[in-house]
Design a protein around this motif. Structure first.
Motif, PDB file in Angstrom:
ATOM      1  N   THR A   1      39.347  25.917  24.542  1.00 15.11           N
ATOM      2  CA  THR A   1      39.464  24.630  23.921  1.00 15.11           C
ATOM      3  C   THR A   1      39.078  23.925  25.120  1.00 15.11           C
ATOM      4  O   THR A   1      39.797  23.732  26.271  1.00 15.11           O
ATOM      5  CB  THR A   1      40.152  24.444  23.255  1.00 15.11           C
TER       6      THR A   1
ATOM      7  N   LYS B   1      38.013  19.206  26.405  1.00 10.35           N
ATOM      8  CA  LYS B   1      37.405  17.211  26.080  1.00 10.35           C
ATOM      9  C   LYS B   1      36.890  17.510  26.723  1.00 10.35           C
ATOM     10  O   LYS B   1      36.719  17.458  28.195  1.00 10.35           O
ATOM     11  CB  LYS B   1      38.631  16.524  25.991  1.00 10.35           C
TER      12      LYS B   1
ATOM     13  N   GLU C   1      37.529  16.510  21.296  1.00 14.67           N
ATOM     14  CA  GLU C   1      37.757  17.919  21.765  1.00 14.67           C
ATOM     15  C   GLU C   1      37.107  19.256  21.065  1.00 14.67           C
ATOM     16  O   GLU C   1      36.236  18.511  19.759  1.00 14.67           O
ATOM     17  CB  GLU C   1      39.032  18.468  20.981  1.00 14.67           C
ATOM     18  N   VAL C   2      36.762  20.165  21.547  1.00 14.95           N
ATOM     19  CA  VAL C   2      35.639  20.720  21.524  1.00 14.95           C
ATOM     20  C   VAL C   2      36.197  22.688  21.326  1.00 14.95           C
ATOM     21  O   VAL C   2      36.399  22.493  22.614  1.00 14.95           O
ATOM     22  CB  VAL C   2      34.053  21.104  21.765  1.00 14.95           C
ATOM     23  N   ARG C   3      35.116  23.324  21.070  1.00 13.04           N
ATOM     24  CA  ARG C   3      35.598  24.760  21.752  1.00 13.04           C
ATOM     25  C   ARG C   3      34.311  24.992  21.935  1.00 13.04           C
ATOM     26  O   ARG C   3      32.989  25.333  22.044  1.00 13.04           O
ATOM     27  CB  ARG C   3      35.612  25.593  20.036  1.00 13.04           C
TER      28      ARG C   3
ATOM     29  N   LEU D   1      30.948  23.693  19.774  1.00 10.46           N
ATOM     30  CA  LEU D   1      31.081  23.955  18.496  1.00 10.46           C
ATOM     31  C   LEU D   1      32.821  22.577  18.300  1.00 10.46           C
ATOM     32  O   LEU D   1      33.607  23.062  19.049  1.00 10.46           O
ATOM     33  CB  LEU D   1      31.621  25.152  17.599  1.00 10.46           C
ATOM     34  N   GLY D   2      32.816  22.263  17.269  1.00 12.85           N
ATOM     35  CA  GLY D   2      33.658  21.248  15.999  1.00 12.85           C
ATOM     36  C   GLY D   2      33.333  20.132  15.782  1.00 12.85           C
ATOM     37  O   GLY D   2      32.328  19.838  15.876  1.00 12.85           O
ATOM     38  N   SER D   3      34.662  20.057  14.915  1.00  9.34           N
ATOM     39  CA  SER D   3      33.871  18.532  14.797  1.00  9.34           C
ATOM     40  C   SER D   3      33.649  17.255  15.748  1.00  9.34           C
ATOM     41  O   SER D   3      32.973  16.135  14.813  1.00  9.34           O
ATOM     42  CB  SER D   3      35.685  17.869  13.463  1.00  9.34           C
ATOM     43  N   SER D   4      34.019  17.466  16.937  1.00  8.96           N
ATOM     44  CA  SER D   4      33.565  16.156  17.651  1.00  8.96           C
ATOM     45  C   SER D   4      32.290  16.532  17.655  1.00  8.96           C
ATOM     46  O   SER D   4      31.595  15.173  17.844  1.00  8.96           O
ATOM     47  CB  SER D   4      34.785  16.675  19.089  1.00  8.96           C
TER      48      SER D   4
ATOM     49  N   ASN E   1      29.952  17.229  15.477  1.00  9.23           N
ATOM     50  CA  ASN E   1      29.452  16.967  14.252  1.00  9.23           C
ATOM     51  C   ASN E   1      29.298  15.498  13.681  1.00  9.23           C
ATOM     52  O   ASN E   1      28.302  14.964  13.249  1.00  9.23           O
ATOM     53  CB  ASN E   1      30.436  17.756  13.123  1.00  9.23           C
TER      54      ASN E   1
ATOM     55  N   GLY F   1      36.381  16.928   8.842  1.00  5.99           N
ATOM     56  CA  GLY F   1      37.227  17.036  10.324  1.00  5.99           C
ATOM     57  C   GLY F   1      37.635  16.123  10.904  1.00  5.99           C
ATOM     58  O   GLY F   1      38.370  16.549  11.634  1.00  5.99           O
TER      59      GLY F   1
END
Length: 488
Positions: free
Chosen positions: A229, A231, A337-339, A354-357, A359, A401
């Motif tokens: 994780t 940013k 924040e992303v993965r 990946l992640g909501s950010s 998207n 998300g």
């Protein structure tokens, strides 16, 4: 007999004597005048010998045994003498005594001279040998040092290049550590292997993000499936009407145009510390702060976007002249924040985020089409960059998300480069923006929007807001059922 003896010379100072039976000297060689009396050898004046006592038993033995002979040493103050006595039978049976006296120094002097000569020759030979050996040793040392310096210099270049490769500096255009052909076969082979590795990594970085390759080399990481994780800033850039232009102008022209755009945009992104995550057809996904954290990723991303827009304006001059075509882009930016990590299998991996950010950034890019804008960003970009770049708030959107609606802004570029027309538009828009932020609905908001559109009829964001207001019959549109709203 006397004449014979006077012509004899045994050694340098040796003498011979002929004694009668009663030991009286009958003849002698020159240089010594000795007489014997009662068993005592007497030295004449000027003789090198002093008076010496001769053992009486010796003389008695000589006189009693006619054929006897004797050998003895006489010790004098100035050295020793070797004395040899031989009986000699003369005519008539008379026994005479032949006495030979040889100073010890006559032998030793010869031996000493030979020894000294031998020692001198030995010393000379030794110094000659030592000189030759010293010269050979000196030459060997000089050659060894020279070889060591050359070898060390060659190895230092190799190790410097290897260190650069390990820290991600594997560009063949880096002339600071160019590996040249070496006279040492092993070093030359090592140079060739390093050049091959460097070329391989540089080629590999053209398929995988360069920053990812450098991150793996620098941190000595193995590419495995997994995420961490962090940013970062996510940017999505898409070419407007790419498919339509492909059909209109043909693939050859559009592919050439696309290549020129991607070449310029990629250079700008990389120059501003960005990481190109992937090319998606006619789109670019780029990251700032991933795979490694950095200072002010939002500012770096805004600088890159501003330079991309300037570069696109220059490219369009060329496109219009050569192909009679003008190209446009849509960009979405968000910091969150992303993965980040590798997805795929043990045979093939793909580094991505990946992640909501992600998207949200992906949703902003096509939203430009609906709002008639070029670049949309979120508060996470606008707030840290508002002093250097100009923005205007366009409303809030709801994205899966995120619990709360996200306020979005249109990006106008660097504050110092905004033209007077855009500055006036931003000032007039402040009044409308304040009304929207205060949730003023109905006739007041509608009137403000209509007045603004009369002055700026081509401003699509405000036109879109007015359309939403009409659909809601003067009330803020229900945010759940609408993708984009211009209310609170």
């Amino acid at each position: 007999m006397r004449k014979y003896f006077t012509s004899m010379s045994l050694t340098e100072t040796g003498s011979a004597y002929l004694l009668d039976p009663i030991l009286q000297m009958m003849a002698a060689t020159p240089g010594l005048n000795l007489t014997y009396l009662n068993g005592t050898l007497m030295s004449a004046p000027n003789s090198p010998f002093e008076t010496v006592s001769v053992p009486t038993n010796t003389w008695l033995n000589l006189t009693n045994h006619v054929h006897a002979e004797a050998h003895f040493t006489v010790i004098l103050s100035n050295g020793s003498c070797f004395v040899d006595v031989f009986p000699v039978t003369a005519d008539g049976g008379l026994t005479l005594w032949l006495t030979l006296v040889t100073p010890e120094r006559d032998f030793l002097s010869t031996i000493t001279e030979q020894q000294q000569q031998s020692l001198s020759e030995a010393h000379t030979s030794l110094w000659a040998v030592l000189g030759v050996e010293l010269f050979i040793a000196l030459v060997a040392i000089i050659l060894s040092i020279t070889l060591a310096v050359v070898l060390a210099a060659s190895l230092k270049k190799v190790t410097t290049k290897l260190h650069g490769v390990s820290t991600g500096k594997f560009s063949r255009r880096d002339s600071s550590t160019v590996l040249r052909t070496s006279a040492i076969k092993e070093i030359d082979m090592l140079n060739a292997e390093v050049r091959t590795m460097q070329s391989t990594l540089e080629s590999f970085s053209q398929y995988v993000p360069t920053q990812v390759v450098r991150h793996l080399c620098k941190n000595k990481l193995r590419p495995v499936v997994g995420f961490r994780t962090l940013k970062c800033v996510i940017m999505f850039l898409d070419i407007v009407d790419f498919t339509k232009n492909m059909d209109t102008y043909g693939p050859q022209i559009i592919i050439e145009v696309l290549s020129m755009m991607f070449e310029s945009f990629s250079t700008i992104i990389t120059k501003n510390s960005g990481t190109i995550d992937k090319y998606i057809g006619d789109a670019i996904m780029a990251l700032w702060g991933c795979p490694e954290a950095m200072q002010a990723p939002e500012m770096r991303a805004c600088i890159a976007v501003d330079e991309i827009l300037d570069e696109l304006a220059k490219l369009n001059v060329t496109f219009l002249r050569r192909f009679n075509i003008s190209m446009h882009v849509r960009i979405g930016l968000h910091f969150g924040e992303v993965r980040a990590g590798n997805v795929g299998s043990s045979q093939r991996l793909n580094y991505t985020v990946l992640g909501s950010s992600v998207n949200l950034a992906a949703r902003l890019e096509p939203l430009n089409k609906e709002l008639g804008t070029c670049v949309l960003v979120t508060d996470s970009i606008r707030n840290p960059c508002c002093k250097s770049f100009s923005f205007r708030a366009l409303g809030r959107i709801y994205v899966r998300g995120f619990k709360d609606p996200i306020l979005i802004h249109e990006f106008f570029g660097s504050t110092f480069k905004v033209d007077s027309k855009s500055q006036m538009l931003l000032q007039d828009y402040d009044t409308v923006d304040q009304a929207l932020c205060l949730c003023q609905a109905g006739e007041v908001v509608q009137q403000l929007l209509e007045e603004f559109i009369l002055k700026y009829p081509h401003d699509k964001p405000v036109t879109h807001a007015l359309e939403l207001l009409h659909k809601s019959e003067g009330q803020p549109p229900p945010s759940i059922s609408e993708t984009t709203v211009m209310s609170h």
